[in-house]
Motif scaffolding. Structure first.
Motif, PDB file in Angstrom:
ATOM      1  N   MET A  32       0.831  -1.207   0.000  1.00  0.00           N
ATOM      2  CA  MET A  32       0.000   0.000   0.000  1.00  0.00           C
ATOM      3  C   MET A  32       0.864   1.255   0.000  1.00  0.00           C
ATOM      4  O   MET A  32       0.582   2.223  -0.728  1.00  0.00           O
ATOM      5  CB  MET A  32      -0.926  -0.013   1.215  1.00  0.00           C
ATOM      6  CG  MET A  32      -1.991  -1.091   1.178  1.00  0.00           C
ATOM      7  SD  MET A  32      -3.033  -1.086   2.665  1.00  0.00           S
ATOM      8  CE  MET A  32      -3.763   0.552   2.558  1.00  0.00           C
ATOM      9  N   LEU A  33       1.924   1.242   0.810  1.00  0.00           N
ATOM     10  CA  LEU A  33       2.816   2.402   0.854  1.00  0.00           C
ATOM     11  C   LEU A  33       3.488   2.629  -0.488  1.00  0.00           C
ATOM     12  O   LEU A  33       3.655   3.769  -0.926  1.00  0.00           O
ATOM     13  CB  LEU A  33       3.867   2.208   1.953  1.00  0.00           C
ATOM     14  CG  LEU A  33       3.390   2.401   3.394  1.00  0.00           C
ATOM     15  CD1 LEU A  33       4.512   2.071   4.375  1.00  0.00           C
ATOM     16  CD2 LEU A  33       2.902   3.830   3.618  1.00  0.00           C
ATOM     17  N   THR A  37       2.950   5.919  -2.414  1.00  0.00           N
ATOM     18  CA  THR A  37       4.145   6.725  -2.673  1.00  0.00           C
ATOM     19  C   THR A  37       4.338   6.929  -4.167  1.00  0.00           C
ATOM     20  O   THR A  37       4.639   8.031  -4.626  1.00  0.00           O
ATOM     21  CB  THR A  37       5.387   6.042  -2.079  1.00  0.00           C
ATOM     22  OG1 THR A  37       5.190   5.844  -0.676  1.00  0.00           O
ATOM     23  CG2 THR A  37       6.631   6.893  -2.288  1.00  0.00           C
ATOM     24  N   GLN A  38       4.177   5.841  -4.927  1.00  0.00           N
ATOM     25  CA  GLN A  38       4.332   5.938  -6.380  1.00  0.00           C
ATOM     26  C   GLN A  38       3.302   6.886  -6.969  1.00  0.00           C
ATOM     27  O   GLN A  38       3.625   7.720  -7.832  1.00  0.00           O
ATOM     28  CB  GLN A  38       4.184   4.550  -7.004  1.00  0.00           C
ATOM     29  CG  GLN A  38       4.475   4.514  -8.501  1.00  0.00           C
ATOM     30  CD  GLN A  38       4.200   3.145  -9.079  1.00  0.00           C
ATOM     31  OE1 GLN A  38       3.155   2.556  -8.822  1.00  0.00           O
ATOM     32  NE2 GLN A  38       5.125   2.622  -9.855  1.00  0.00           N
ATOM     33  N   THR A  39       2.042   6.778  -6.499  1.00  0.00           N
ATOM     34  CA  THR A  39       0.983   7.665  -6.996  1.00  0.00           C
ATOM     35  C   THR A  39       1.297   9.117  -6.673  1.00  0.00           C
ATOM     36  O   THR A  39       1.156  10.010  -7.526  1.00  0.00           O
ATOM     37  CB  THR A  39      -0.370   7.276  -6.381  1.00  0.00           C
ATOM     38  OG1 THR A  39      -0.672   5.912  -6.724  1.00  0.00           O
ATOM     39  CG2 THR A  39      -1.482   8.173  -6.903  1.00  0.00           C
ATOM     40  N   ASP A  44       3.199  14.398  -8.264  1.00  0.00           N
ATOM     41  CA  ASP A  44       4.170  15.488  -8.130  1.00  0.00           C
ATOM     42  C   ASP A  44       4.956  15.675  -9.423  1.00  0.00           C
ATOM     43  O   ASP A  44       5.249  16.809  -9.828  1.00  0.00           O
ATOM     44  CB  ASP A  44       5.139  15.192  -6.976  1.00  0.00           C
ATOM     45  CG  ASP A  44       4.453  15.239  -5.617  1.00  0.00           C
ATOM     46  OD1 ASP A  44       3.340  15.794  -5.541  1.00  0.00           O
ATOM     47  OD2 ASP A  44       5.027  14.715  -4.643  1.00  0.00           O
ATOM     48  N   ALA A  45       5.308  14.539 -10.066  1.00  0.00           N
ATOM     49  CA  ALA A  45       6.064  14.629 -11.319  1.00  0.00           C
ATOM     50  C   ALA A  45       5.242  15.315 -12.406  1.00  0.00           C
ATOM     51  O   ALA A  45       5.767  16.144 -13.167  1.00  0.00           O
ATOM     52  CB  ALA A  45       6.485  13.237 -11.775  1.00  0.00           C
ATOM     53  N   ILE A  46       3.947  14.974 -12.476  1.00  0.00           N
ATOM     54  CA  ILE A  46       3.090  15.599 -13.486  1.00  0.00           C
ATOM     55  C   ILE A  46       2.917  17.086 -13.197  1.00  0.00           C
ATOM     56  O   ILE A  46       2.964  17.925 -14.111  1.00  0.00           O
ATOM     57  CB  ILE A  46       1.735  14.873 -13.548  1.00  0.00           C
ATOM     58  CG1 ILE A  46       1.921  13.474 -14.159  1.00  0.00           C
ATOM     59  CG2 ILE A  46       0.724  15.673 -14.367  1.00  0.00           C
ATOM     60  CD1 ILE A  46       0.681  12.625 -14.151  1.00  0.00           C
TER      61      ILE A  46
END
Length: 446
Positions: A32-33, A37-39, A44-46
């Protein structure tokens, strides 16, 4: 079917149980983390790449702004205004050549009259009617400077430079700046300058050097199929010139909508931001975008979760070992004591007792074992006495000895202190005492 189970001790089973109890929620939590975190990193990257796309748009407009300043200055000079009023092609050619010399990135430099007829070029004189959509018409009509990005044919490019015609199969993408020239309040023509974007790495290299992202410039009709006309020339660029617009982008761009998200580019997961390019007629003529590899985002997420997982694993292992030692002390030791007592009891040590002070069910189990052992001992003792009476009955013929010994055995079994044996007289049928233990008075009172 019999289930085969490995033979494990309580401590081993406890350690395995605690490990499972710990690792199952930890594994779920780690997954889940990682997802969260990836999401978050992708979001943030977008968000970051949107800001970079805006900055890249400013780089995209740099040359246009530079040319606006140059043309604004030239269009207000009296000499330029006179040359346009007189339609002096030779004089205009010198001005156009000067523009090219000072701005070597310029591809197209033309002078047109108020009817859009070409009256001056760098290399030759042409009387063609110039048609570049609304950007020229608007400038001549309003008398205000205009600019736009337009698709032009390879024939148009060849009329300015024959070498350019060889580079393109279909169209090229050009930034145009048009500066009208006025004299006595009347528009006598316009200076038309164009910067060819297709097959020019300047824009891509500049954006890459400033922001560290790849720039891509697609041109063509998105409703049909547009191709990559410009990108950076740096190594390891996943984008290749003349590759088609990705299908996932095509629908958004063709409807004039931006696209922000992820795309697989040359087998690499890539975070991209694209916005449509429109001409002076507000038609979509291509797309400009920037991109960065998403692999680094996944690596960051894995690194963060990996470090947290390692710490959690070490902590969980220490906790599991500590709890196992505690349980081993509180459970295994009493169980071993109980098993040892049962083994000694089974070997005939009937006086075996166990002393457990655990305050739980194991202590009750120890007390139950002691009770069971005492009951068995008592039954064993009674059985021995019964056997002794039986042996006595079978081993002696002396009636008095038999009565005395039998009385003693019965009193021992029944735990009485006095008693007597009575026999009935043969003739009188009266019970007469023949053996007794205790005082005679006690016997008589019974």
């Amino acid at each position: 079917m019999t289930l085969v189970r490995p033979k494990l001790g309580v401590g081993q089973k406890t350690l395995i149980a605690f490990s499972i109890v710990f690792w199952l929620p930890v594994s779920v939590m780690a997954a889940m983390l990682f997802f969260l975190t990836q999401t978050q990193l992708h979001n943030d990257a977008i968000s970051h790449i949107k800001v970079q796309l805006k900055a890249a748009g400013e780089v995209y407009a740099e040359r246009t702004h530079q040319l606006k300043g140059v043309l604004n200055q030239l269009s207000q000079q009296q000499q330029t205004q006179r040359l346009f009023a007189e339609k002096d092609s030779q004089g205009l050619r010198e001005i156009l050549q000067g523009i090219s010399k000072e701005n070597d990135f310029v591809t197209i430099v033309l002078a047109v009259d108020e009817n859009r007829q070409v009256i001056g070029q760098r290399n030759r004189v042409s009387s063609d009617i110039l048609n570049i959509n609304n950007v020229l018409t608007d400038a001549l009509t309003t008398g205000a400077m205009t600019h736009s990005t337009e698709l032009v044919s390879r024939e148009f490019l060849g009329s300015e430079n024959s070498e350019l015609k060889k580079l393109f199969k279909d169209v090229g993408l050009v930034q145009f700046v048009v500066a009208p020239v006025r004299l006595s309040g009347k528009v006598h023509g316009a200076l038309v300058v164009g910067v060819l974007l297709s097959d020019d790495p300047w824009l891509g290299n500049t954006i890459y050097n400033r922001f560290g992202v790849q720039m891509t410039l697609f041109a063509g009709s998105p409703s049909e199929l547009s191709f990559l006309h410009s990108t950076s020339s740096v190594p390891h660029n996943a984008w290749q010139l003349w590759q088609p617009l990705p299908v996932l982008l095509q629908e958004q761009i063709s409807h004039g909508k931006p696209f922000y998200g992820q795309l697989p580019i040359s087998g690499i997961d890539t975070t991209v931001a694209f916005e449509p390019l429109k001409d002076s007629r507000n038609r979509v003529v291509g797309a400009m975008g920037i991109s960065t590899e998403s692999r680094s985002i996944n690596n960051i997420a894995l690194s963060l979760i990996g470090k947290a997982g390692l710490v959690a694993a070490l902590l969980g292992l220490l906790v599991s070992i500590a709890l196992t030692l505690i349980i081993h002390h509180d459970i295994t030791r009493p169980l071993n004591s109980l098993v040892g007592a049962m083994q000694r009891f089974g070997k005939g040590d009937l006086d075996t007792e166990i002393d457990l002070r655990t305050g739980d069910q194991l202590e009750a189990l120890g007390d139950g074992f002691n009770t069971m052992a005492r009951v068995i001992c008592q039954r064993e003792e009674r059985l021995k006495k019964h056997n002794r009476i039986t042996k006595l009955l079978m081993s002696t013929l002396d009636i008095d000895e038999l009565l005395n010994q039998t009385l003693k055995a019965v009193l021992e079994v029944t735990r009485y202190h006095s008693g007597g044996n009575y026999l009935k007289e043969k003739h009188s049928k009266i019970l007469v005492i023949h053996a007794y233990l205790g005082t005679y008075d006690d016997i008589q009172s019974m």
